[in-house]
Design a protein around this motif. Sequence first.
Motif, short mmCIF file in Angstrom:
data_model
loop_
_atom_site.label_atom_id
_atom_site.label_comp_id
_atom_site.label_asym_id
_atom_site.label_seq_id
_atom_site.Cartn_x
_atom_site.Cartn_y
_atom_site.Cartn_z
N GLU A 66 -10.06 -3.47 5.71
CA GLU A 66 -10.71 -2.72 6.49
C GLU A 66 -10.65 -1.39 5.92
O GLU A 66 -11.95 -0.86 6.20
CB GLU A 66 -10.29 -2.78 7.88
CG GLU A 66 -10.57 -4.08 8.49
CD GLU A 66 -9.59 -4.12 9.95
OE1 GLU A 66 -8.95 -2.82 10.34
OE2 GLU A 66 -9.43 -4.90 10.52
N LEU A 67 -10.00 -0.94 5.24
CA LEU A 67 -9.95 0.35 4.63
C LEU A 67 -10.77 0.72 3.26
O LEU A 67 -10.94 1.55 2.61
CB LEU A 67 -8.58 1.35 4.65
CG LEU A 67 -7.98 1.20 6.07
CD1 LEU A 67 -6.31 1.60 5.83
CD2 LEU A 67 -8.48 2.21 6.99
N ASP A 68 -10.21 -0.51 2.57
CA ASP A 68 -10.79 -0.78 1.00
C ASP A 68 -11.07 -1.96 0.98
O ASP A 68 -10.24 -2.82 0.63
CB ASP A 68 -9.35 -0.34 0.20
CG ASP A 68 -9.91 -0.30 -1.44
OD1 ASP A 68 -11.02 -0.97 -1.53
OD2 ASP A 68 -9.31 0.05 -2.13
N PRO A 69 -12.51 -2.31 0.86
CA PRO A 69 -12.93 -3.77 0.71
C PRO A 69 -12.22 -4.30 -0.61
O PRO A 69 -12.33 -5.76 -0.54
CB PRO A 69 -14.36 -3.55 0.58
CG PRO A 69 -14.68 -2.27 1.48
CD PRO A 69 -13.66 -1.44 1.12
N ASP A 70 -11.99 -3.69 -1.64
CA ASP A 70 -11.55 -4.40 -2.71
C ASP A 70 -9.84 -4.35 -2.93
O ASP A 70 -9.22 -4.56 -3.85
CB ASP A 70 -11.99 -3.52 -4.03
CG ASP A 70 -13.40 -3.47 -4.17
OD1 ASP A 70 -14.03 -4.55 -3.73
OD2 ASP A 70 -13.98 -2.53 -4.56
N ALA A 71 -9.21 -4.08 -1.79
CA ALA A 71 -7.70 -4.08 -1.83
C ALA A 71 -6.98 -5.29 -2.09
O ALA A 71 -6.16 -5.21 -2.62
CB ALA A 71 -7.26 -3.92 -0.28
N TYR A 72 -7.61 -6.55 -2.16
CA TYR A 72 -7.00 -7.73 -2.57
C TYR A 72 -7.57 -8.27 -3.79
O TYR A 72 -7.45 -9.20 -4.24
CB TYR A 72 -7.14 -8.91 -1.45
CG TYR A 72 -6.62 -8.27 -0.12
CD1 TYR A 72 -5.71 -7.47 0.18
CD2 TYR A 72 -7.45 -8.80 1.02
CE1 TYR A 72 -5.30 -7.17 1.40
CE2 TYR A 72 -6.98 -8.29 2.45
CZ TYR A 72 -5.94 -7.53 2.33
OH TYR A 72 -5.59 -6.85 3.83
N LYS A 73 -8.61 -7.79 -4.50
CA LYS A 73 -9.62 -8.05 -5.75
C LYS A 73 -8.48 -8.39 -6.93
O LYS A 73 -8.78 -9.47 -7.40
CB LYS A 73 -10.31 -7.01 -5.88
CG LYS A 73 -11.35 -7.52 -6.87
CD LYS A 73 -12.45 -6.65 -7.20
CE LYS A 73 -13.47 -6.67 -8.03
NZ LYS A 73 -14.57 -5.91 -8.19
N SER A 74 -7.44 -7.93 -6.91
CA SER A 74 -6.65 -8.02 -8.23
C SER A 74 -5.62 -9.00 -7.68
O SER A 74 -4.77 -9.62 -8.87
CB SER A 74 -5.99 -6.76 -8.47
OG SER A 74 -4.90 -6.47 -7.66
N GLY A 75 -5.46 -9.75 -6.47
CA GLY A 75 -4.56 -10.65 -6.16
C GLY A 75 -3.15 -9.89 -5.44
O GLY A 75 -2.34 -10.87 -4.85
N VAL A 76 -2.96 -8.67 -5.63
CA VAL A 76 -2.01 -7.90 -5.11
C VAL A 76 -2.63 -6.95 -4.47
O VAL A 76 -3.92 -6.57 -4.46
CB VAL A 76 -0.80 -7.57 -6.23
CG1 VAL A 76 -0.25 -8.37 -6.73
CG2 VAL A 76 -1.70 -6.57 -7.19
N CYS A 77 -1.97 -6.13 -3.19
CA CYS A 77 -2.42 -5.16 -2.53
C CYS A 77 -2.55 -4.03 -3.45
O CYS A 77 -1.43 -3.48 -3.58
CB CYS A 77 -1.52 -4.96 -1.20
SG CYS A 77 -1.45 -6.43 -0.21
N VAL A 78 -3.66 -3.35 -3.41
CA VAL A 78 -3.89 -2.05 -4.03
C VAL A 78 -4.89 -1.14 -3.19
O VAL A 78 -5.89 -1.83 -2.96
CB VAL A 78 -4.49 -2.23 -5.72
CG1 VAL A 78 -4.86 -0.87 -6.06
CG2 VAL A 78 -3.58 -3.05 -6.26
N LEU A 79 -4.40 -0.02 -2.63
CA LEU A 79 -5.27 0.82 -2.01
C LEU A 79 -5.82 1.94 -2.95
O LEU A 79 -4.92 2.61 -3.59
CB LEU A 79 -5.01 1.14 -0.77
CG LEU A 79 -4.67 0.30 0.48
CD1 LEU A 79 -4.00 0.77 1.57
CD2 LEU A 79 -6.11 -0.59 0.79
N HIS A 80 -6.98 2.32 -2.85
CA HIS A 80 -7.43 3.47 -3.60
C HIS A 80 -7.33 4.71 -2.42
O HIS A 80 -7.48 4.58 -1.29
CB HIS A 80 -8.92 3.26 -3.98
CG HIS A 80 -9.10 2.06 -4.86
ND1 HIS A 80 -9.17 0.90 -4.86
CD2 HIS A 80 -8.71 2.19 -6.23
CE1 HIS A 80 -9.05 0.07 -5.50
NE2 HIS A 80 -8.61 0.84 -6.74
N GLY A 81 -7.64 5.94 -2.99
CA GLY A 81 -7.10 7.45 -2.31
C GLY A 81 -7.98 7.22 -1.15
O GLY A 81 -7.68 7.86 -0.07
N ASP A 82 -9.42 7.00 -1.05
CA ASP A 82 -10.43 7.14 0.23
C ASP A 82 -10.10 6.28 1.27
O ASP A 82 -10.05 6.41 2.23
CB ASP A 82 -11.69 6.86 -0.29
CG ASP A 82 -12.16 5.47 -0.61
OD1 ASP A 82 -11.18 4.79 -1.24
OD2 ASP A 82 -13.26 5.03 -0.77
#
Length: 173
Positions: A66-82
């Motif tokens: 909900e905060l980063d639409p690409d959070a699961y794109k790599s298969g692991v949880c990654v959140l970007h600064g914004d």
Amino acid sequence: MTFSIKAIIRAFVAPEHRLSMPRKMWRNTLAELRRRGGGCTESGAFLLGTIDGTRRRVVTVVYYDELDPDAYKSGVCVLHGDAFAKLWARCRMFGLTVVADVHTHPGVALQSGSDRTNPMVAREGHIAIIAPNFAAAPVRQDALGIFEYCGGHMWFDRTDAHGTRYFYNGFWG
């Protein structure tokens, strides 16, 4: 003096707990993590609530994607600064704070090297919960990985003997 019957009963039922969450909210959170990860990628959420002394109470959940639409794109949880700017704005809007986070892992709920060196919230006392098997039902309380951040990339492992008393997610949560 403010008190409630629910708080008194919760203290009696789970006297050592540091984190509490209503059972229905916990079950819904796990189901939503399962759905968002689709059984093949990690998924996660921030647990927002209040802190009273050493006790943390969850009142709502914000999912990483909900905060980063690409959070699961790599298969692991990654959140970007914004994503964190959005998270802190939500906390301010509701007058809450991040009391914990939960994310899924394939297999057992062990803390990875990446989890240890990249805490979602690098504040002393932050609680990170790992649900095994991408949160496939049923998720037993004693199968969770529960870790408390001590600062300096050091964690206290609350799993096993402490886990079921440390994190209370029952009716009185």
